[in-house]
Structures are given as C-alpha cells and as structure tokens.
Design a protein around this motif. Sequence first.
Motif, PDB file in Angstrom:
ATOM      1  N   PHE A   1      12.864  38.190 -34.426  1.00  0.00           N
ATOM      2  CA  PHE A   1      12.591  37.727 -33.068  1.00  0.00           C
ATOM      3  C   PHE A   1      11.798  38.787 -32.298  1.00  0.00           C
ATOM      4  N   ALA A   2      12.240  40.037 -32.389  1.00  0.00           N
ATOM      5  CA  ALA A   2      11.563  41.118 -31.671  1.00  0.00           C
ATOM      6  C   ALA A   2      10.136  41.297 -32.164  1.00  0.00           C
ATOM      7  N   LEU A   3       9.946  41.255 -33.482  1.00  0.00           N
ATOM      8  CA  LEU A   3       8.595  41.433 -34.020  1.00  0.00           C
ATOM      9  C   LEU A   3       7.676  40.304 -33.576  1.00  0.00           C
ATOM     10  N   LEU A   4       8.161  39.071 -33.631  1.00  0.00           N
ATOM     11  CA  LEU A   4       7.341  37.938 -33.183  1.00  0.00           C
ATOM     12  C   LEU A   4       7.017  38.070 -31.696  1.00  0.00           C
ATOM     13  N   GLY A   5       8.021  38.436 -30.912  1.00  0.00           N
ATOM     14  CA  GLY A   5       7.795  38.586 -29.478  1.00  0.00           C
ATOM     15  C   GLY A   5       6.817  39.699 -29.158  1.00  0.00           C
ATOM     16  N   LEU A   6       6.924  40.818 -29.876  1.00  0.00           N
ATOM     17  CA  LEU A   6       6.009  41.932 -29.631  1.00  0.00           C
ATOM     18  C   LEU A   6       4.577  41.569 -30.013  1.00  0.00           C
TER      19      LEU A   6
ATOM     20  N   ALA B   1       2.511  43.810 -14.091  1.00  0.00           N
ATOM     21  CA  ALA B   1       3.708  43.041 -13.750  1.00  0.00           C
ATOM     22  C   ALA B   1       3.983  41.963 -14.785  1.00  0.00           C
ATOM     23  N   VAL B   2       2.941  41.277 -15.235  1.00  0.00           N
ATOM     24  CA  VAL B   2       3.116  40.216 -16.231  1.00  0.00           C
ATOM     25  C   VAL B   2       3.593  40.800 -17.558  1.00  0.00           C
ATOM     26  N   ILE B   3       2.958  41.861 -18.008  1.00  0.00           N
ATOM     27  CA  ILE B   3       3.336  42.445 -19.304  1.00  0.00           C
ATOM     28  C   ILE B   3       4.750  43.009 -19.243  1.00  0.00           C
ATOM     29  N   GLY B   4       5.086  43.696 -18.154  1.00  0.00           N
ATOM     30  CA  GLY B   4       6.446  44.214 -18.021  1.00  0.00           C
ATOM     31  C   GLY B   4       7.478  43.108 -17.970  1.00  0.00           C
ATOM     32  N   THR B   5       7.160  42.036 -17.265  1.00  0.00           N
ATOM     33  CA  THR B   5       8.089  40.901 -17.188  1.00  0.00           C
ATOM     34  C   THR B   5       8.301  40.270 -18.554  1.00  0.00           C
ATOM     35  N   LEU B   6       7.222  40.099 -19.300  1.00  0.00           N
ATOM     36  CA  LEU B   6       7.353  39.504 -20.635  1.00  0.00           C
ATOM     37  C   LEU B   6       8.206  40.378 -21.552  1.00  0.00           C
ATOM     38  N   CYS B   7       8.033  41.687 -21.471  1.00  0.00           N
ATOM     39  CA  CYS B   7       8.857  42.584 -22.293  1.00  0.00           C
ATOM     40  C   CYS B   7      10.326  42.476 -21.917  1.00  0.00           C
ATOM     41  N   ALA B   8      10.618  42.470 -20.613  1.00  0.00           N
ATOM     42  CA  ALA B   8      12.009  42.370 -20.178  1.00  0.00           C
ATOM     43  C   ALA B   8      12.623  41.036 -20.576  1.00  0.00           C
TER      44      ALA B   8
ATOM     45  N   LEU C   1       0.163  31.385 -23.176  1.00  0.00           N
ATOM     46  CA  LEU C   1       0.634  31.077 -24.526  1.00  0.00           C
ATOM     47  C   LEU C   1       1.780  31.994 -24.948  1.00  0.00           C
ATOM     48  N   ALA C   2       1.766  33.250 -24.481  1.00  0.00           N
ATOM     49  CA  ALA C   2       2.879  34.146 -24.797  1.00  0.00           C
ATOM     50  C   ALA C   2       4.165  33.656 -24.152  1.00  0.00           C
ATOM     51  N   SER C   3       4.089  33.165 -22.930  1.00  0.00           N
ATOM     52  CA  SER C   3       5.279  32.630 -22.270  1.00  0.00           C
ATOM     53  C   SER C   3       5.831  31.445 -23.038  1.00  0.00           C
ATOM     54  N   ALA C   4       4.954  30.549 -23.445  1.00  0.00           N
ATOM     55  CA  ALA C   4       5.398  29.394 -24.229  1.00  0.00           C
ATOM     56  C   ALA C   4       5.986  29.833 -25.567  1.00  0.00           C
ATOM     57  N   GLY C   5       5.345  30.809 -26.203  1.00  0.00           N
ATOM     58  CA  GLY C   5       5.839  31.271 -27.494  1.00  0.00           C
ATOM     59  C   GLY C   5       7.199  31.932 -27.399  1.00  0.00           C
ATOM     60  N   ILE C   6       7.431  32.732 -26.354  1.00  0.00           N
ATOM     61  CA  ILE C   6       8.736  33.384 -26.191  1.00  0.00           C
ATOM     62  C   ILE C   6       9.828  32.340 -25.950  1.00  0.00           C
ATOM     63  N   ALA C   7       9.531  31.317 -25.144  1.00  0.00           N
ATOM     64  CA  ALA C   7      10.504  30.238 -24.956  1.00  0.00           C
ATOM     65  C   ALA C   7      10.822  29.564 -26.280  1.00  0.00           C
ATOM     66  N   GLY C   8       9.798  29.387 -27.124  1.00  0.00           N
ATOM     67  CA  GLY C   8      10.015  28.740 -28.413  1.00  0.00           C
ATOM     68  C   GLY C   8      10.860  29.566 -29.367  1.00  0.00           C
ATOM     69  N   ILE C   9      10.533  30.847 -29.518  1.00  0.00           N
ATOM     70  CA  ILE C   9      11.293  31.651 -30.477  1.00  0.00           C
ATOM     71  C   ILE C   9      12.717  31.903 -29.986  1.00  0.00           C
TER      72      ILE C   9
END
Length: 568
Positions: free
Chosen positions: A84-89, A498-505, A113-121
């Motif tokens: 999960f972490a590798l896919l998210g990163l 802000a977007v990148i930090g939010t996605l990481c958190a 697309l990253a937001s959608a992908g994180i919701a999916g995984i």
Amino acid sequence: MTVSTEGAASVRPDHPPVPSAAPAAEPVPAPRRALRSRSVLLLLEAAVAFAAALVLPLLARGFKLDPLNRIAQVSGLAALQLRFALLGLVLVAAVVLAMRLRRGRHFDLAARLASAGIAGIAGGFVAAGAVVSLLGTPWPMFGLNGDSGRIVEWAHAVANGRPSGSPVYPPLPLYTLGYYAEWFHGGNTAYAFKDLQILGAAAFGPLVYLAWRLLLSPVRALAFGVVPAFALIDAYKPYSQTVLVLLVPVLVAMVVSLRRSGTDGWRPLLLKGAGFGALLGVLFLTYSGWFLWSAGGVFFAALLYFPWKTGRLKGAAFMGAALGAFLAVAGRYLAVMLTEGQTTKDYNFRFDNFTDPAYYLMWRTDMPGRTGDWPPPGEYGGVGLFALVTFVCLGAAIWLGLRKPMVVTIAAMFLSAWVMRMYIASHMYETQTVQLYTRTNNQLLYCGLILCALVAHLVSLRLAERRPSDAAGPADTDPAAASAPRRAAAGLPGREGAVIGTLCALLLLLGTVSSSMADRYMPAQDGTYRILPYVSHTIRQQDGNCPRFAPKGECSEDGDQTWLSYVR
C-alpha cells in the motif's frame, strides 16, 4: 451532475504574472480540450480509483500463509501495508514530478488522479485483508450461519424466481448475488458471496470518493469525505455501510441543486432531478434504513433551501422529477415497506441495547468480546474527549458555514438521527422492541466526523480567500515584489506543497485505518466478529473436503458453533 460551489478550487501551481504584452495564446487542440473536459476527467478518476482498488486483493491471493496463525496474520497485514505504501508513494511521486516538469502544467491532473488512486488502494487494502482471512476456504465470512446464511438462501431463491424469506429485506443485494452466482459460480450463491464481500470492500473507497466529488475538489473529497467514511468500512456486509457513506453526499448535492433550481434552465433542471431520484432509488433498494434516520433532517434542509423567491415552479418541478424517478426505480419496494414493514418487529435485545443511548461513538454489535466497563469512562462528566471534540466541531461548523447547504444539511441529518434514536429507545420498554435503533450509531459517527472535517475545510477556504488580498499589497509599492511568486508575497506556503503534504498525510492515515479495519476480520475465537471468518475455515466444502487450513484438519456441515456462546 456535479454541483460543487463549496470552494472546490482547482489546484494550480503559482507562477509569476504574465506580462500584458504577451502574445495571445494559441487555440487548444481538440484532443487536449477533450482531456480537460470535466466529464472525461471524472471518468478518468473513476477508472483509476477502481483499477487501484483491485491491485492489493489480486496481490494478496498469492500470499503463502496460514490465516489462522496470528503471526501469519501480522505478517500478512505488514505485507499489505508495505505494498500500500509503495503504491501510494508512486502516486505522490507522480504529483511531485508533474510539479517539476513543464512548469507544472499537468499538476492539477496528477493531483486529481493521485487522490482517486489513494481512495482506491485504501478500499483495496481492506478487501485484501478479507482475501487473507479467507485464504484456503471457498466460503464467505460466517459460511451459512447467521445473516450470511440467510442472504445466501434468499439470493438463491430470488435468482430462481421464488420469493425471498423476507419481503422487507432490500432486494438489490439479493438479486445482485443471485445473478452473479449464476454467471460466475454455477448458481452457488454461498461461494459467490465470498467474491462480493471482497469486491464490495474494494469498491467502498472509489464509490465514496466519487460521491464526494459531487461537492468537493479531488484532494478535499479525499480528505473531508473519504477519510471519515473509513471509520465504517465493512467487509462482512459491505453494502449497508456503503449506502450510508454515499447517501450523505448525494442528499447534500441534491439540496444544493434544489437551492439553485430557481435559476436553472428547464432541461438541466429536470435531468438533474431525475438523476438524483434514480440514484436515491438504487440506494434505497440496496439498504433503506438510513433513509428513515435521515428523513427529518433532509426535509428541513429542503424547506430551508427551496427557491421560494427565485423560482417556486422550477423548484417544484425539480422535486417532482426526483420523486418520479425515485418511484419508477423503487416504488414497488417502498410500497412493501409502508405496508408490511409496519408489522415487522425487532425483538432481539443485544449488547448495545443495554448501553447509555447517548453514547454512539462505537457500536460493539452482538459479539462485543471483552469490554470491561462500557461505555468507557470519560474525562468530563463521563463523556470522553472524542465526544467533546465532535460536539465542538458541530457548533464550529455551523458557525463558519451557516449559509452553506452542505454544512446545514449534514448537521440536520445528525440531529435527525439523534432524535429518532431517542424516540425509539424511549419506547423500547413499552413496546419490547428494538427496531434497530442502535444502527444510528453509524450515522451519528459519520456525520460527526464529517462536521469535524468540514471545520478544517471551511478554515482552509477562509485562508485561501485571504491569499490574493495579502499578496496584492507589496506588489503595489515594490517592483521586486511584483515579479516574485505570489506565494512568497502572501507569506503562506505554496499550494503545491500543501497538496503534496496533504496527500502524504492522508496516505499514512488511510493506510493505518485500513490495516485496523482489515485486522478486525482476521480469524480468531475471541468473542468478536473475528469468529466470522474463523467459522468459514471449519465448514465442509461441497466436494466433501475440509478447507485447507481447517483447525486440526477437522470440519463439519455447519462449522464451528461456539459463536452462539458469544452473542450478547
């Protein structure tokens, strides 16, 4: 059918202002215009989310471990967390790369697309946990016992043209299971139910993300819609909780559209109304209980935001189109609920029915396990800090968003569920019926978490509104400041950071929550719902053999029955 006006600003990198003498921009080629169209982008988000949701369950099928061994379970959860972490990163790295290349031209698309992908995984993580817990057995969680057994039996009946055992039970899950079994499992609804438990958990993340995209921008939909919903994700009967987390944003979006209907054209107005009505009909056929708890609050919000001054006729037409489409889809089942549903009584008093009705933060089900003092003693008059924060956020959200239909509608749904809960519980002794009022726990928790998230949403909007005015000051007097990036003048970090930090958190938060929810169904005999997949490993298969990891190689027709001693 997107209706967002709640500050869903696109995420764009900041650049120095372009001089006014710059040459006119060339026309955007047709393929690029198509790529940028909202409908195409939403379809692309949906495709990414659902594809991402299948990755971890497919990988988990190849794990070589004994799902009844606790060390193996921990190893399996760690293996899922690593993937999960590798896919998210990888998704976050794509956003960083998009920021660096071509002056950030594709940053918005990558963040979307990253937001959608994180919701999916995230949904796929919980589904993969179900795959691990059921390795080696073809049976669904709980096999043919309890609710699982009834659903399997009723689905087999409706697929063969016979009535189900309960006319008031939502028909869509039964027909879906019945026909899925016919297509993929030769009519074996029991084995098919295992697939749908896994697929239902996997689809949870993408579905709730897309529902909140009706109201919010991609990153905000992930942060303020998906994250609260994951407190409710369930792999045993995923459809009931999925309806709840979809119903809230859909109803809010409908109220927003109703508010604007007075100024809309007739064609889009009627199409929107019919679309909302049909969607609500599908949700009602899937699970109808949440409609009861929400009805009072939504009715209040609809009256409040009805276009009384700008277009009463158009508002009535919008509601008429919605009602007509709803009745066309679910009218027959609604008639059954209004007749036979009135005579259906729930006399089963379980653990939560003996708990203080004002406590809703955790629903322990009818297999609570070891609980000790319950509810847990709190710091303030017996109330815990989490409850205090929830009520404070309720007030703060109303204060900051009193004129926003999203905030008011969700707060009204919270209060509606609270009133219905106390009304039914107050008559429990007199009627000796439960009527499933403890299910309001989930709606109260979900709406409370959303209101907490909306406080952060509204505060961030206020900060975003201040940014241009703050940036304009120095530029008027200092030529050097005028040529600097706007984020430096504003004294606030850039939006890209802000977007990148939010996605990481959010990646780490959702990974942790998903692991906890997956661990909830790792097989064990501990008096909780972990017994459900444990039973699945003790039921004799239809070919006469025991499941691969049956304890001591022993199994029976009904499986382990010690669960009966756990029901409270």
